[in-house]
Design an enzyme around this catalytic site. Structure first.
Site, PDB file in Angstrom:
ATOM      1  N   HIS A  90       0.569  -0.910   0.015  1.00  0.00           N
ATOM      2  CA  HIS A  90      -0.059   0.134  -0.160  1.00  0.00           C
ATOM      3  C   HIS A  90       1.187   1.514  -0.181  1.00  0.00           C
ATOM      4  CE1 HIS A  90      -3.497   2.992   0.843  1.00  0.00           C
ATOM      5  NE2 HIS A  90      -4.155   1.819   0.858  1.00  0.00           N
ATOM      6  N   ASP A 118      -7.915  -5.228  -0.266  1.00  0.00           N
ATOM      7  CA  ASP A 118      -8.534  -6.661  -0.865  1.00  0.00           C
ATOM      8  C   ASP A 118      -8.584  -7.485  -1.099  1.00  0.00           C
ATOM      9  OD1 ASP A 118      -7.529  -3.104  -3.610  1.00  0.00           O
ATOM     10  OD2 ASP A 118     -10.004  -4.193  -2.894  1.00  0.00           O
TER      11      ASP A 118
HETATM   12  C1  SDX Z   1      -6.121  -0.120  -2.954  1.00  0.00           C
HETATM   13  O1  SDX Z   1      -4.695   4.427  -2.342  1.00  0.00           O
HETATM   14  C2  SDX Z   1      -5.443   4.461  -1.633  1.00  0.00           C
HETATM   15  O2  SDX Z   1      -5.832   3.852  -0.561  1.00  0.00           O
HETATM   16  C3  SDX Z   1      -5.979   2.803  -2.068  1.00  0.00           C
HETATM   17  C4  SDX Z   1      -6.846   1.770  -1.047  1.00  0.00           C
HETATM   18  C5  SDX Z   1      -8.461   2.685  -1.396  1.00  0.00           C
HETATM   19  O3  SDX Z   1      -8.859   2.078  -0.476  1.00  0.00           O
HETATM   20  O4  SDX Z   1      -8.751   3.865  -1.854  1.00  0.00           O
HETATM   21  O5  SDX Z   1      -5.764   1.697  -0.485  1.00  0.00           O
HETATM   22  C6  SDX Z   1      -7.461   0.844  -2.262  1.00  0.00           C
HETATM   23  O6  SDX Z   1      -6.624   0.359  -4.157  1.00  0.00           O
HETATM   24  C7  SDX Z   1      -5.355  -1.315  -2.339  1.00  0.00           C
HETATM   25  C8  SDX Z   1      -3.578  -1.505  -3.048  1.00  0.00           C
HETATM   26  C9  SDX Z   1      -4.448  -2.810  -4.167  1.00  0.00           C
HETATM   27  N1  SDX Z   1      -3.778  -2.669  -4.790  1.00  0.00           N
HETATM   28  C10 SDX Z   1      -2.919  -4.111  -4.576  1.00  0.00           C
HETATM   29  O7  SDX Z   1      -3.252  -5.153  -3.850  1.00  0.00           O
HETATM   30  C11 SDX Z   1      -2.083  -4.300  -6.284  1.00  0.00           C
HETATM   31  C12 SDX Z   1      -0.972  -5.241  -5.188  1.00  0.00           C
HETATM   32  N2  SDX Z   1      -0.079  -3.985  -4.925  1.00  0.00           N
HETATM   33  C13 SDX Z   1       1.259  -2.404  -5.219  1.00  0.00           C
HETATM   34  O8  SDX Z   1       0.606  -2.728  -6.447  1.00  0.00           O
HETATM   35  C14 SDX Z   1       0.834  -1.904  -4.765  1.00  0.00           C
HETATM   36  O9  SDX Z   1       1.677  -2.557  -3.082  1.00  0.00           O
HETATM   37  C15 SDX Z   1       0.708  -0.653  -4.519  1.00  0.00           C
HETATM   38  C16 SDX Z   1       0.115   0.054  -6.035  1.00  0.00           C
HETATM   39  C17 SDX Z   1      -0.209  -0.736  -4.123  1.00  0.00           C
HETATM   40  C18 SDX Z   1       1.313   1.424  -4.059  1.00  0.00           C
HETATM   41  O10 SDX Z   1       2.579   0.648  -4.346  1.00  0.00           O
HETATM   42  P1  SDX Z   1       3.109   1.755  -4.001  1.00  0.00           P
HETATM   43  O11 SDX Z   1       3.158   2.690  -3.009  1.00  0.00           O
HETATM   44  O12 SDX Z   1       3.846   2.729  -5.817  1.00  0.00           O
HETATM   45  O13 SDX Z   1       4.896   0.621  -4.361  1.00  0.00           O
HETATM   46  P2  SDX Z   1       6.064   0.130  -5.191  1.00  0.00           P
HETATM   47  O14 SDX Z   1       5.599  -0.008  -6.639  1.00  0.00           O
HETATM   48  O15 SDX Z   1       7.311   1.543  -5.634  1.00  0.00           O
HETATM   49  O16 SDX Z   1       6.428  -0.494  -4.750  1.00  0.00           O
HETATM   50  C19 SDX Z   1       7.356  -0.569  -3.873  1.00  0.00           C
HETATM   51  C20 SDX Z   1       8.082  -1.909  -3.012  1.00  0.00           C
HETATM   52  C21 SDX Z   1       8.637  -1.782  -5.199  1.00  0.00           C
HETATM   53  O17 SDX Z   1       9.621  -2.923  -4.827  1.00  0.00           O
HETATM   54  P3  SDX Z   1      11.273  -1.927  -5.013  1.00  0.00           P
HETATM   55  O18 SDX Z   1      10.963  -2.053  -6.335  1.00  0.00           O
HETATM   56  O19 SDX Z   1      11.624  -0.960  -3.938  1.00  0.00           O
HETATM   57  O20 SDX Z   1      12.934  -3.137  -4.448  1.00  0.00           O
HETATM   58  O21 SDX Z   1       7.762  -2.543  -2.907  1.00  0.00           O
HETATM   59  C22 SDX Z   1       7.536  -3.810  -3.795  1.00  0.00           C
HETATM   60  C23 SDX Z   1       8.211  -3.475  -4.933  1.00  0.00           C
HETATM   61  O22 SDX Z   1       8.660  -4.101  -6.596  1.00  0.00           O
HETATM   62  N3  SDX Z   1       5.925  -4.358  -4.161  1.00  0.00           N
HETATM   63  C24 SDX Z   1       5.849  -5.528  -3.760  1.00  0.00           C
HETATM   64  C25 SDX Z   1       4.008  -5.435  -3.778  1.00  0.00           C
HETATM   65  N4  SDX Z   1       3.349  -3.741  -3.274  1.00  0.00           N
HETATM   66  C26 SDX Z   1       5.047  -3.364  -3.980  1.00  0.00           C
HETATM   67  N5  SDX Z   1       6.352  -6.359  -4.632  1.00  0.00           N
HETATM   68  C27 SDX Z   1       5.279  -7.692  -4.673  1.00  0.00           C
HETATM   69  N6  SDX Z   1       3.954  -7.890  -4.824  1.00  0.00           N
HETATM   70  C28 SDX Z   1       3.319  -6.519  -4.434  1.00  0.00           C
HETATM   71  N7  SDX Z   1       2.091  -6.748  -3.841  1.00  0.00           N
END
Ligand code: SDX
Length: 430
Positions: free
Chosen positions: A308, A365
């Site tokens: 998140h 989710d």
């Molecule tokens: C919702 O914003 C809100 O409030 C949203 C929400 C709401 O109520 O409105 O809470 C609802 O959208 C919840 C999120 C649902 N999405 C997912 O579950 C999809 C999977 N999660 C990700 O794609 C990600 O965690 C996000 C999109 C939720 C957040 O992305 P960020 O903050 O931009 O973080 P990032 O992509 O830069 O990740 C940081 C690191 C990265 O690794 P490094 O580059 O530092 O090595 O964490 C890793 C990412 O690769 N990472 C994950 C991961 N999520 C982040 N690695 C594996 N699996 C994951 N799910």
């Protein structure tokens, strides 16, 4: 507010800017950079808004480190235990919990705006039977502007409030109609003698040929899920609603844009993606492989429902929903092997340094789809469920932005990386 300031200086030119520090009632302070470009010629660069507040708001507060979520100051755990979705919708829109009389009026108003115009039902006939219900819902909501000309004047508070009521009231009707059309069943009218969630389940599952046996557990579980999904500060879809709202667009266009933004798998589309991921993993014994894949940047695979932008601790909503899973499945006498896979996946990820170092926890989710599935709601409808609930938050933010004096149109700047100025070349010389 604060009278503190910070000074930033460009050492190469010795040009400085004094930035006011802005603070709210809770949360981190911010530098007000509104005059930065005029004073210094500099912009700030923050793709994804990792460190940028786009607005002030009194609707919701999140503390990502502590795992705190407040709707108008009330902790989500208390609202989940003691309130109901319509009361939470009233709270988000009006800023205070309603008196009994206020709630009765609000519930009456919502109940008497649940029907959609008869000709709007024909819209669904224009879709293929296999159209995704998010596509149908987004189209139907945007088209409400074509029917309700009496609630398009965004400068009239009464029309703004009427549009908000209509959107909260009609989302379930539109969502259920999209589902019914996709399975070839007749679209059902809303029954005003039923409460909000029971009415929705009735529109989803009632068939003309036999009376519907609806478990009160189902409506209660749905109501709780709607409370948990109702609002969440400036998430991508709410920011979209506000940006579209800042242009003066009508409320139905704003919420249709919010539905479009929510659909993405990185946002609200994650709940549908989680169930598909759990089905692909199939069995708890495959969890280790999934965790390794999620850590491999080249795999293009992420653990959906994990991570998140704001929560660097447990998403309090995920904690509540995880507990709910066990109770709802037991009450409905349903067992779902996907719950075991989800629990195993969570346990494995939370022990793995990759997830621990990046503070990746289950988000709202991760478990919600297991409950929707137990209620008989198909996977393609999961994000539509999210949209029904989040409509309360979207309209609350839309109303707030129009109650804010001299609100400006949102117009971010950019860092230009294209070709420098050059002259046109005739085709013969290219
Ligand atoms: C919702 O914003 C809100 O409030 C949203 C929400 C709401 O109520 O409105 O809470 C609802 O959208 C919840 C999120 C649902 N999405 C997912 O579950 C999809 C999977 N999660 C990700 O794609 C990600 O965690 C996000 C999109 C939720 C957040 O992305 P960020 O903050 O931009 O973080 P990032 O992509 O830069 O990740 C940081 C690191 C990265 O690794 P490094 O580059 O530092 O090595 O964490 C890793 C990412 O690769 N990472 C994950 C991961 N999520 C982040 N690695 C594996 N699996 C994951 N799910």
């Amino acid at each position: 507010m604060s009278d503190k300031t910070v000074v930033i200086t460009d050492a190469s030119t010795n040009r400085s800017a004094t930035l006011p520090v802005v603070s709210g009632t809770m949360g981190d302070p911010a530098f007000d950079i509104g005059k930065l470009n005029k004073d210094t010629g500099y912009f700030t660069y923050d793709p994804g808004f990792m460190s940028t507040a786009a607005t002030k708001s009194a609707v919701t507060f999140i503390d990502g480190d502590q795992g705190v979520l407040l709707y108008r100051g009330y902790p989500i755990e208390q609202l989940a235990k003691q309130s109901n979705f319509l009361e939470v919708a009233y709270l988000l829109i009006n800023g205070e919990l309603p008196s009994a009389a206020q709630f009765q009026t609000f519930e009456h108003d919502v109940t008497h705006h649940t029907m959609m115009r008869e000709s709007l039902k024909n819209f669904f006939q224009g879709f293929h039977y296999d159209a995704h219900p998010m596509a149908m819902s987004m189209a139907a909501v945007g088209s409400l502007a074509a029917f309700y000309h009496d609630s398009l004047d965004i400068n009239d508070p009464a029309q703004r409030k009427l549009a908000a009521i209509r959107l909260i009231a009609k989302m379930p009707t539109i969502a259920a109609a999209a589902y019914r059309y996709s399975i070839g069943w007749p679209i059902r009218y809303p029954r005003n003698n039923l409460e909000y969630c029971t009415r929705f389940l009735h529109m989803m599952f009632e068939v003309p040929s036999e009376p519907l046996q609806l478990s009160p557990v189902a409506a209660k579980a749905l109501d709780l899920l709607f409370i948990l999904h109702a609002d969440h500060e400036q998430n991508a879809s709410t920011s979209t609603v506000r940006l579209v709202g800042s242009t003066g667009a009508n409320p139905y266009a704003c919420v249709a844009a919010g539905i479009a933004a929510l659909w993405g798998p990185a946002h609200g589309g994650a709940n549908e993606a989680v169930l598909k991921m759990l089905a692909e993993i199939g069995d708890a014994k495959n969890v280790g492989k999934a965790v390794e894949r999620a850590k491999d940047k080249n795999s293009g695979f992420r653990l959906m429902g994990f991570g998140h932008r704001v929560y660097k601790n447990f998403d309090p909503r995920a904690t509540i929903i995880r507990e709910m899973c066990h109770k709802v499945l037991a009450d409905l006498n349903v067992s779902d092997p996907m719950l075991d896979v989800a629990m195993e996946l969570e346990a494995a990820a939370l022990k793995d340094s990759y997830f621990v170092e990046r503070k990746l926890y289950p988000n709202v989710d991760f478990y919600s789809g297991i409950i929707y599935k137990a209620l008989g709601i198909p996977t393609e409808m999961f994000t539509v469920m999210f949209a029904i609930a989040r409509t309360a938050g979207w309209v609350a933010h839309w109303l707030e932005q129009h109650e804010t004096p001299d609100a400006k149109i949102g117009r971010p700047r950019q860092i230009y990386t294209g070709a420098p100025t050059r002259d046109y070349v005739d085709v013969e010389k290219r």
